[in-house]
Design a protein around this motif. Sequence first.
Motif, PDB file in Angstrom:
ATOM      1  N   CYS A  13      45.989 -34.803 -50.077  1.00 24.13           N
ATOM      2  CA  CYS A  13      44.569 -35.082 -49.877  1.00 24.13           C
ATOM      3  C   CYS A  13      44.424 -36.496 -49.308  1.00 24.13           C
ATOM      4  O   CYS A  13      44.866 -37.466 -49.930  1.00 24.13           O
ATOM      5  CB  CYS A  13      43.829 -34.988 -51.211  1.00 24.13           C
ATOM      6  N   CYS A  56      38.163 -31.947 -58.652  1.00 20.82           N
ATOM      7  CA  CYS A  56      39.254 -32.085 -57.680  1.00 20.82           C
ATOM      8  C   CYS A  56      39.375 -30.802 -56.858  1.00 20.82           C
ATOM      9  O   CYS A  56      39.395 -29.705 -57.419  1.00 20.82           O
ATOM     10  CB  CYS A  56      40.582 -32.386 -58.379  1.00 20.82           C
ATOM     11  N   CYS A  98      35.159 -37.989 -56.870  1.00 23.49           N
ATOM     12  CA  CYS A  98      35.979 -37.343 -55.829  1.00 23.49           C
ATOM     13  C   CYS A  98      35.254 -37.470 -54.503  1.00 23.49           C
ATOM     14  O   CYS A  98      34.263 -36.783 -54.255  1.00 23.49           O
ATOM     15  CB  CYS A  98      36.205 -35.873 -56.189  1.00 23.49           C
ATOM     16  N   CYS A 140      38.764 -41.263 -56.406  1.00 26.84           N
ATOM     17  CA  CYS A 140      39.678 -40.127 -56.594  1.00 26.84           C
ATOM     18  C   CYS A 140      39.989 -39.965 -58.072  1.00 26.84           C
ATOM     19  O   CYS A 140      40.548 -40.875 -58.689  1.00 26.84           O
ATOM     20  CB  CYS A 140      40.955 -40.353 -55.791  1.00 26.84           C
TER      21      CYS A 140
HETATM   22 FE1  SF4 Z   1      41.357 -35.548 -53.318  1.00 27.06          FE
HETATM   23 FE2  SF4 Z   1      39.160 -35.553 -54.873  1.00 27.06          FE
HETATM   24 FE3  SF4 Z   1      41.378 -34.487 -55.791  1.00 27.06          FE
HETATM   25 FE4  SF4 Z   1      41.262 -37.112 -55.434  1.00 27.06          FE
HETATM   26  S1  SF4 Z   1      40.054 -35.924 -56.884  1.00 27.06           S
HETATM   27  S2  SF4 Z   1      42.959 -35.758 -54.861  1.00 27.06           S
HETATM   28  S3  SF4 Z   1      39.915 -37.271 -53.654  1.00 27.06           S
HETATM   29  S4  SF4 Z   1      40.226 -33.747 -54.007  1.00 27.06           S
END
Ligand code: SF4
Length: 352
Positions: A119, A157, A138, A129
């Motif tokens: 990501c 996530c 996120c 994050c």
């Molecule tokens: Fe990606 Fe959001 Fe997961 Fe962090 S929390 S890895 S920004 S999808």
Amino acid sequence: MTPFDYVRPTTIPEAIAAASEPGTAVLAGGTNLLDLMKAGAASPKRVVDIGQIAGLDSVEVLADGALRIGALVRNADLANHFEILARAPAVAEALLSGASPQLRNAATVGGNLLQQTRCPYFYDVASACNRRADGAGCDALGGQTHGHAIIGWTETCIATHPSDFAVPLVALDAEVEIEGPAGRRLLPLEQLYQLPSEAGAPSPALAPGEIVTALLLPPSATPLAPHSRYLKLRERTSYAFALVSAAAALRIADGRIIEARLALGGVAARPWRARNAEAALSGAEPGAELFVEAGRLAVSEARPSGDNASKITLAARVASRALARAAHGTPETISALPASVFSPVEGELSDA
Ligand code: SF4
């Protein structure tokens, strides 16, 4: 880069003791951890380099017929190992689909399985994050999500697991051997990868001090070898993570599928085993309509996490094509650069 201690144990007990300290990261091939550290996305207080531990770089057949693959076996070596080519050619195909030859020469089995998500918001320390800091939020939500999850995600996530290698391994019921302060345990590989909950990002499946020491491929994989394929759709054929991928393995006798395995990659925080599709395939006559229906079933739980609804269609089609290629038969040799999903193959579906 934040200063850190560097420890180089030579035995597993020493490694467990060193890795039990809070804030520790385990280093093997270094093809992921070092990138994370350079980007500031990982700042361990201690790095435990397990590269000097003897006995973790061998492949052996156990008394029960399982194949035990040490955690430090290099991806390139495993992709060309005769036992893998004979027992699980889709695993070799997946390994050769991943990364570049240079990276495969350095990357290890354990490191590949434990690599972090790709990501981009995870790697960009200016972005919020939840995986880097639980509760931070996120920034991928509402952002560029064409590569993100379509199955098993929550608002905490939406990342996917990037490994190609793990996809056929989950389809084939592989396990990991883990050594830690409480001793040795086996864990189904599928359970090494946790899905996010409504409350938080995925929690680690390994306790402090635990180290993956080997991968176990069960003997039940071998009868599926004559009809096994891994198919990967990516934005750049030479070197890119999967947008979507599929591992398919079939046991066919007397014109019927007597056992089916199917897993999808690039769609969730773990390789996604499509058990509903497997059930529909078992006992049926192989054919284009059946494989299209199995692809549709494989994504029956999918929903877009942003502007990635197209991945649902793509995943269904890649699954259907992987099944069609598997039914046609495993190639005698696995190409060093696996063919594009768009290459015509004898017996291929033209409309899936
Ligand atoms: Fe990606 Fe959001 Fe997961 Fe962090 S929390 S890895 S920004 S999808």
